[in-house]
Design an enzyme around this catalytic site. Structure first.
Site, PDB file in Angstrom:
ATOM      1  N   SER A 107       3.642   0.809   1.683  1.00 10.58           N
ATOM      2  CA  SER A 107       4.701   1.081   2.660  1.00 10.58           C
ATOM      3  C   SER A 107       5.390  -0.168   3.203  1.00 10.58           C
ATOM      4  O   SER A 107       6.478  -0.076   3.735  1.00 10.58           O
ATOM      5  CB  SER A 107       4.163   1.904   3.827  1.00 10.58           C
ATOM      6  OG  SER A 107       3.306   1.131   4.632  1.00 10.58           O
ATOM      7  N   LYS A 141       3.224  -1.745  10.356  1.00 10.06           N
ATOM      8  CA  LYS A 141       4.620  -1.309  10.316  1.00 10.06           C
ATOM      9  C   LYS A 141       5.499  -2.333  11.038  1.00 10.06           C
ATOM     10  O   LYS A 141       5.020  -3.185  11.767  1.00 10.06           O
ATOM     11  CB  LYS A 141       4.795   0.059  11.000  1.00 10.06           C
ATOM     12  CG  LYS A 141       3.977   1.169  10.410  1.00 10.06           C
ATOM     13  CD  LYS A 141       4.383   1.509   9.004  1.00 10.06           C
ATOM     14  CE  LYS A 141       3.443   2.551   8.417  1.00 10.06           C
ATOM     15  NZ  LYS A 141       3.587   2.685   6.990  1.00 10.06           N
TER      16      LYS A 141
END
Length: 171
Positions: free
Chosen positions: A38, A78
């Site tokens: 990701s 993230k």
């Protein structure tokens, strides 16, 4: 008697070193392993990173910070996209924050990293909006993590330390 004092001094030095290491590991720096794709191309699956736990005791997360988010069963890596009370929208692959275009310099020009349209969404107070850099496969604020409470952000990623050939400062 001289040997006993020498051993005592060595014992004190070792004890201080151990306590200092525990303090640093608990309150200042820790490590994490990137799990999944990701955050590509910024971070690769399997890389070991050092993250700074202390930084958010003295300041607030900033847009663009690559953070560690603590969840019950798994931590996530993230990037912070929007801050508390900001409005975020993506139109035609362009990010707008409070109706102003925001250039995402950390994303490559490759079409695979483009983000589909969504929003506008206003981030609640004391929350953050996060996304992975590999938008097509990232579980993030758009699709599962939701808004991230400031209390769930446990640190800012600073360095890739393993594998050695990938060692770098995280931007």
């Amino acid at each position: 008697m001289k040997y006993r004092n020498e051993w005592l001094e060595w014992g004190k030095a070792i004890l201080i070193a151990i306590l200092l290491a525990v303090f640093i590991r608990t309150f200042v720096f820790s490590t994490s392993i990137v799990d999944g794709d990701s955050m590509e191309p910024t971070l690769q699956s399997g890389e070991r990173i050092i993250f700074n736990k202390f930084i958010y005791f003295v300041g607030q997360p900033k847009r663009g910070d690559v953070v560690i988010i603590q969840r019950t069963h798994k931590n996530y890596v993230k990037r912070i996209i929007a801050l508390p009370e900001e409005t975020i929208e993506i139109r035609n692959h362009v990010l707008y924050i409070n109706d102003e275009e925001y250039d995402q310099l950390y994303l490559p020009d490759d079409p695979a990293y483009l983000t589909g349209d969504f929003g506008p969404i206003t981030v609640p107070e004391n929350s953050y909006y996060v996304m992975g850099d590999n938008r097509a496969v990232s579980k993030d604020s758009r699709n599962g993590l939701g808004f991230i409470s400031g209390d769930d952000i446990i640190g800012r990623s600073e360095f890739v330390i393993y594998p050695i050939k990938e060692m770098q400062i995280i931007k």
